[in-house]
Design a protein around this motif. Structure first.
Motif, PDB file in Angstrom:
ATOM      1  N   SER A   1       0.591   4.258  -0.829  1.00  0.00           N
ATOM      2  CA  SER A   1       0.032   5.517  -0.333  1.00  0.00           C
ATOM      3  C   SER A   1       0.130   5.617   1.194  1.00  0.00           C
ATOM      4  O   SER A   1       0.138   6.714   1.740  1.00  0.00           O
ATOM      5  N   GLU A   2       0.226   4.481   1.884  1.00  0.00           N
ATOM      6  CA  GLU A   2       0.398   4.465   3.339  1.00  0.00           C
ATOM      7  C   GLU A   2       1.824   4.081   3.726  1.00  0.00           C
ATOM      8  O   GLU A   2       2.125   3.880   4.893  1.00  0.00           O
ATOM      9  N   GLN A   3       2.687   3.919   2.726  1.00  0.00           N
ATOM     10  CA  GLN A   3       4.085   3.516   2.922  1.00  0.00           C
ATOM     11  C   GLN A   3       4.190   2.170   3.634  1.00  0.00           C
ATOM     12  O   GLN A   3       5.013   1.972   4.516  1.00  0.00           O
ATOM     13  N   LEU A   4       3.338   1.232   3.228  1.00  0.00           N
ATOM     14  CA  LEU A   4       3.335  -0.115   3.779  1.00  0.00           C
ATOM     15  C   LEU A   4       3.695  -1.109   2.683  1.00  0.00           C
ATOM     16  O   LEU A   4       3.136  -1.060   1.595  1.00  0.00           O
TER      17      LEU A   4
ATOM     18  N   VAL B   1      -5.328   1.821   8.814  1.00  0.00           N
ATOM     19  CA  VAL B   1      -5.896   1.597   7.492  1.00  0.00           C
ATOM     20  C   VAL B   1      -7.107   0.684   7.593  1.00  0.00           C
ATOM     21  O   VAL B   1      -7.073  -0.327   8.299  1.00  0.00           O
TER      22      VAL B   1
ATOM     23  N   GLU C   1     -10.209  -2.390  10.619  1.00  0.00           N
ATOM     24  CA  GLU C   1      -9.328  -1.248  10.873  1.00  0.00           C
ATOM     25  C   GLU C   1      -8.053  -1.857  11.443  1.00  0.00           C
ATOM     26  O   GLU C   1      -8.078  -2.551  12.459  1.00  0.00           O
TER      27      GLU C   1
ATOM     28  N   GLU D   1      -4.004  -1.347  12.638  1.00  0.00           N
ATOM     29  CA  GLU D   1      -2.950  -0.429  13.069  1.00  0.00           C
ATOM     30  C   GLU D   1      -1.602  -1.058  12.747  1.00  0.00           C
ATOM     31  O   GLU D   1      -1.335  -2.198  13.137  1.00  0.00           O
TER      32      GLU D   1
ATOM     33  N   THR E   1       2.593   4.325  16.038  1.00  0.00           N
ATOM     34  CA  THR E   1       1.698   4.092  14.912  1.00  0.00           C
ATOM     35  C   THR E   1       2.259   4.698  13.643  1.00  0.00           C
ATOM     36  O   THR E   1       2.614   5.872  13.607  1.00  0.00           O
TER      37      THR E   1
ATOM     38  N   ARG F   1       0.877  -1.186   0.000  1.00  0.00           N
ATOM     39  CA  ARG F   1       0.000   0.000   0.000  1.00  0.00           C
ATOM     40  C   ARG F   1       0.905   1.224   0.000  1.00  0.00           C
ATOM     41  O   ARG F   1       1.153   1.836   1.041  1.00  0.00           O
TER      42      ARG F   1
ATOM     43  N   ALA G   1       0.558   3.739  10.525  1.00  0.00           N
ATOM     44  CA  ALA G   1      -0.649   3.899   9.703  1.00  0.00           C
ATOM     45  C   ALA G   1      -1.821   3.204  10.370  1.00  0.00           C
ATOM     46  O   ALA G   1      -1.658   2.193  11.050  1.00  0.00           O
TER      47      ALA G   1
END
Length: 61
Positions: free
Chosen positions: A10-13, A47, A33, A35, A43, A8, A45
């Protein structure tokens, strides 16, 4: 504990990133959800992901 199936950016994952389920949404489709934290427990992200986007660490979800 769950792992991301795909990255992901956009979340740097990255794919395989490990997170903790903090909430469950039963609206079709089921979603969670999650974490994601760094090595120091901060934390990185929070998501909301569909069930098909993650896998439980033991292989089931």
């Amino acid at each position: 504990m769950v792992e991301l199936r795909e990255a992901r950016p956009s979340e740097q994952l990255s794919a395989g990133a490990v997170g903790t389920v903090v909430d469950v949404f039963n609206d079709p489709p089921t979603a969670y959800e999650i974490e994601f934290t760094d090595a120091d427990g901060r934390t990185v992200a929070m998501v909301r992901l569909r069930a098909d986007e993650v896998v439980q660490r033991d292989g089931h979800l």
